[in-house]
Every structure is written in C-alpha cells, then in structure tokens.
Design an enzyme around this catalytic site. Structure first.
Site, mmCIF file in Angstrom:
data_model
loop_
_atom_site.group_PDB
_atom_site.id
_atom_site.type_symbol
_atom_site.label_atom_id
_atom_site.label_comp_id
_atom_site.label_asym_id
_atom_site.label_seq_id
_atom_site.Cartn_x
_atom_site.Cartn_y
_atom_site.Cartn_z
ATOM 1 N N SER A 1 -9.694 2.015 2.948
ATOM 2 C CA SER A 1 -8.817 2.734 2.048
ATOM 3 C C SER A 1 -7.805 1.849 1.316
ATOM 4 C CB SER A 1 -8.060 3.805 2.829
ATOM 5 O OG SER A 1 -7.154 3.230 3.744
ATOM 6 N N LYS B 1 0.850 -1.202 0.000
ATOM 7 C CA LYS B 1 0.000 0.000 0.000
ATOM 8 C C LYS B 1 0.880 1.245 0.000
ATOM 9 C CE LYS B 1 -3.874 2.068 2.560
ATOM 10 N NZ LYS B 1 -4.695 2.004 3.798
ATOM 11 N N SER C 1 -9.761 -0.181 7.200
ATOM 12 C CA SER C 1 -9.158 -0.033 5.866
ATOM 13 C C SER C 1 -8.488 -1.271 5.299
ATOM 14 C CB SER C 1 -8.152 1.116 5.883
ATOM 15 O OG SER C 1 -8.831 2.345 5.834
#
Lengths: 485, 95
Positions: free
Chosen positions: A154, A79, A178
C-alpha cells in the site's frame, strides 16, 4: 549542479555539511522535479511546498550553527497514514478527506527534531489495504518505470516518490508487505523493521499485531540512516521494544564472509515469474562469491501464511475501524433521523470497496460460531509459522527470497479479483505474520522492470540484515538507479 | 463455503455498513470465494498449539498512576462534525 534530486540522502548530507549546497537549493530542486513529473506519477495526496521551504531555511540555520543531523535538510515524503500536526492526513480515504491532526505521530516528531524537510503526504491504498495503490480514494499512483503499471502498495506513493525523484527518502508502513512490495516494484530499498522497533504512536491503525513503520530509500545506507532517526523506545506505544536500539549505520561496509544464508524453497514455487527466479538465482551466486554459505532450506507452513494473514489482519481492522462513526471526526452523513442510520450511511459512503470487504471479512471471522474455525485457527497456525522461522534462525543468519513473485503488473489487471490482488503479497506475508524484520532491495531486472530480493532477519537483528543488504548492494552495483521519466 | 444473502446482511449490520442490494450480491460472491481459499487451514493439525495474539513476548505494560496532561478540549473537538457546549453532538440514540 541542477539535478540535486538525484542524490541519495547521505550524498546530499555530505554536500550540505561541506556547505557546497544549501538545504533551500536541494528542496527547490525536489519541488521543481515534482512540478515536472507529479502529474504523470501522482505519488502525493497533499503537497506541502511552503512548509518544506520554511523547514529548509531552518535546516540551513542548523548547518550554520553546527547542530545538523544526517537528515537535516533532506526532503522526505511521509505516507498519508502517519499523522502530522496541522497537515491534512487522509489514510487514502474519503472518511478522512478533511482530517487535520491535532498532534504529531512519534515518527513525525522525530523527523521534525532531526530537521528533515517534509515535501508532502504520500498516496496509498485506503487505510493501507491493498497491494497496488489503486484502492486510494484519491486515484492511483503510477510506476515511474512504466506508467501503465502499478507501483505496488500500500505504500505505493512513498516508493514511487523515491524512484521518481520527488523526495530523497520516504516513510511507509508495512502490515503484510506494504513497504517491501512497492519498494521491489519501484526498484528502491524498503525496510520493514521488527515489530516493536518503531513506535506506532500516531500511525492510523490497521492490523495492530502487524503494523510497523519503516523507511523507503534509494540505497541501504539511507534506510539505515532513517531507522536510526525513527527507531527506539517510546512509552506511548505499549508494544514498543524497551531495549535501546544500536546505531544501524555501524553495520554498514562490513565483510559478510562466512555468513549462512537459508533459501526457503517454498518461495520459489507456483506463480513466480521466470525473470524473477533468474534474477534471484544470480543474486544467490553473488552471495556465494562474497563468501557466504548459501543453502536451500524448507519452511513447510509458508503456504498457510496468506490465509493466516487475511484472517488476522481484517479481524483486527474490523475492530480498529469501528472508530469511524461520523461522531468524533471524519466524514459524517447527518441526513438521517437516528444516530445508528447516520453511522451506517457514514461508513457506507466514507469507506471504499476494499475496506468494506475487509471489515466484513474480519467481522465474520470474529462473529459468534465462526471465531474458533477462523480467527482462533489462524492464530494457532501463526504459532506454527513462527516456530519454523525460529528453527531456521538457529541455522542461518538471514533468509533470502523474492519480495514479489512478479514484476510490476498492469494498472487495473487485478482490481476485479480481490484474491488475485492478495496473492501479490504472498512472499512478504510470512515475515509480517511472525513480526520479523525484512528488507527488499533491487537484485536485477525482468522485462525492463526492477526485481526485488527480500532478506529476512531474526527479531531485532536489523543490524545483520543491513550488513548483508549493504554488502550485496555494493557488489551488485544497482544502488540509486533511477528510471528515465 | 457459500455465504447467504442473510449472512451478508447480518455481517453488514454488525459492522454498521449500509449496503445496496447490488453490493450485498457482490460482497456475497467475493467473500464466499475468499473464504474458500481459507479452507486450506483446516488441514493443519493444531490440537496442542497455543494461539499467537502478538509476535513479541511482551506482557502488560504499566506506568505509575500519576496524572499526566491530556489534549486540550478545543483540540479534541477540532475535527468534530458537530459540537455543542464543548461536547460532540449526535442525533437521537433512543427512539
């Protein structure tokens, strides 16, 4: 074997270990898959194919030398909120569009040491603020199960990359859900470890009393393997748990007969889709079939978790994001005569709307005259939520809930209503507020889209969490099911 | 809970974010509506409840006060928008 990208990390490891495939072949297969589907999915902000092939060659040398680990040669997505030395790290923001980190995060260091292959930096909501990955400054990611739907957020890029075969396993970060919510919406497995289990050294900070790094993979064994790689004490993060972490794979393949499972009724009320409810009810019967004692219970303060979270996280964010001043690194507007004006315009142009909203919300909650009514009140209700969880874990080994009240929602459908977007996290926020470990794994389908089940464990009890999740996964038989693309 | 335009401008000033007049109005509406939902918390009795700042019972974490290597200056300045003689360069702070 032409479709090596379909393998789980542990299956690929077996083939690599027996030298039936090479790490270079495996990486090439994933890179070809990226070429084939990335235009439709947009799971990545930055791709690193040359680095990946170089790391794959090194991985093959380690297999030859007998120094390989379970992640050696495994293609991984990271990420883009996790900093990687020499590889652009944006946090999904214009603010960091050209930021090249001068050092590695703890988890990036661990991946390098393990010999993993990094294929790219995954897309995300800006600074991890969002539940759909639509708040990325680099454009949204699409759900591999239905291209007109969001992947969740996210960590939507990480979850979509795993589901689309654009990596075998990924790292995400979880502040309010997330990791778990995008894992649920993309039909993969996501683990948010206990707060303090994985060092945040080099994780771009959002809500410091909540942020945690964790794995997203195609099955429970893969996320256990990744936690074994990244977990444990690191003195560079003062919240890192000093106790040694047990070997997580040790907990797999065990019998869960006699386990006590609590099902908090507050998670099954308004807003939950019938298809999600039905999938969860079938999952609970499957647990009974495995010999577990399943019992309804109550966590009455669950309904306050959303307000508590959306006061505490933005307050912490307003302090953490004060560092983006256009002076030390990142985007900088230098067209004004004074430093203060430059700073205000740097932040106006560098941040997107959701980030501005949360900074302003947090600034307000912390400001003179409102601190007691908002921030302090939220911290007190947080204590009550924690207490209810502590009482529940006196009676139950784990708690089971839906991960998301809905399946993946259509792109654009919640963008104009910030609060509707916040509701997407309603099931993942309570465990985040309490700092408890929780995993999401597929437990069925509704409208042709995956439904996720959340299992919440007690502090630093990831072992039992993985035991329950693995037993369910084996009995249910969905592991590593991938969408047709 | 309805925020005024002045309140929004005050918050934006504290947060050091320049806003256009349209943004002031949009954020005023959105933030007011979000704060309305948070009013729910006022119904929870919390007189005798201690606040939780952090989920774990960790206290201050100390190490020996020994000099350790820090990042080389070139690395620190690697992403600086403007630098001069090994320092970050900014516009005038005082007018």
């Amino acid at each position: 074997m032409s479709e090596l990208w379909r393998l789980t990390a542990h299956e690929a490891h077996e083939l690599l270990r027996r030298r039936e495939i090479s790490a270079v072949e495996l990486t090439q297969s994933v890179l070809r898959r990226i070429e084939e589907v990335e235009e439709r999915i947009h799971a990545y902000i930055t791709l690193t194919p040359e680095l990946a092939l170089e790391q794959a060659r090194e991985a093959d040398e380690r297999f030859a030398a007998g120094t390989a680990t379970p992640l050696t040669g495994i293609p991984v997505a990271v990420k883009d909120v996790i900093i990687t030395k020499g590889v652009r790290t944006t946090a999904g923001s214009r603010m960091l569009e050209n930021f090249i980190p001068p050092y590695d995060s703890h988890v990036a260091e661990r991946l390098r040491r393990a010999g993993a292959v990094m294929v790219g930096k995954a897309n995300m909501d800006e600074f991890a603020m969002g539940s759909s990955t639509e708040h990325s400054a680099f454009g949204p990611t699409r759900n591999p199960w239905a291209l007109d739907r969001v992947p969740g957020g996210s960590s939507g890029g990480s979850a979509a990359a795993v589901a689309a075969g654009e990596c075998l396993i990924a790292l995400g970060s979880d502040t309010g859900g997330s990791i778990r919510q995008p894992a649920a919406l993309c039909g993969v497995v996501g683990l948010d470890p206990t707060y303090g289990r994985v060092s945040r050294y080099g994780l771009i900070a959002f809500g410091s009393s909540l942020d945690q790094i964790g794995p997203i993979g195609r099955d429970v064994e893969d996320v256990a393997t990744m936690l074994d790689c990244i977990g444990g004490h690191d003195p560079r993060d003062s919240t890192s748990n000093p106790e040694p972490m047990p070997d997580m794979r040790h907990y797999l393949g065990r019998d869960i007969k006699g386990f006590r499972i609590g099902v908090p009724r507050e998670y099954f009320v308004d807003g939950i889709e019938p298809g999600v409810r039905e999938a969860l009810e079938r999952a609970l019967r499957l647990f009974e079939g495995l010999g577990c004692e399943v019992e309804e219970c109550s966590l009455p303060s669950t309904k306050y978790a959303l307000a508590v979270y959306y006061l505490i996280a933005p307050s912490e964010a307003s302090a953490n994001l004060a560092r983006y001043d256009g002076v030390k690194y990142g985007f900088s507007d230098r067209s004004h005569p004074s430093m203060w004006e430059n700073m205000e315009h740097t932040r106006a142009k560098g941040f997107g709307d959701e980030v501005k909203r949360r900074i302003m919300l947090g600034t307000y909650a912390l400001s003179a005259g409102y601190y007691d009514a908002y921030y302090l009140k939220a911290q007190k209700v947080r204590t009550i939520i924690n207490r209810e969880f502590a009482e529940a874990f006196e009676r139950y080994d784990v708690l089971v809930t839906p991960t998301s009240p809905t399946v993946a929602f259509p792109l654009g459908s919640r963008l104009d209503d910030p609060y509707a977007m916040y509701l997407a996290d309603v099931c993942t926020l309570p465990a985040a507020v309490a700092g408890l470990p929780a995993i999401s794994l597929p437990c069925g389908e509704s409208e042709g889209l995956p439904v996720g089940m959340q299992i919440i464990g007690n502090f630093f009890d990831e072992g039992r969490l993985l035991m329950v999740a693995h037993a369910f996964e084996r009995a249910f038989g969905w592991a590593n099911r991938l969408p047709d693309l | 809970m309805s925020l005024s335009r002045e309140q929004v401008l005050h918050i934006a000033k504290l947060a050091r974010i320049a806003l256009t007049p349209d943004e002031v109005e949009r954020f005023r509406e959105q933030l007011s509506s979000i704060l309305d939902h948070f009013a729910l918390l006022s119904e929870v009795p919390t007189e005798d409840v201690e606040p939780t700042a952090h989920p774990l019972p960790l206290r201050n974490v100390m190490r020996e006060d020994v000099v350790q290597p820090s990042m080389p200056r070139e690395d620190v300045l690697l992403n600086a928008p403007e630098q001069e003689e090994g320092m970050f360069r900014v516009r005038a702070v005082l007018e």
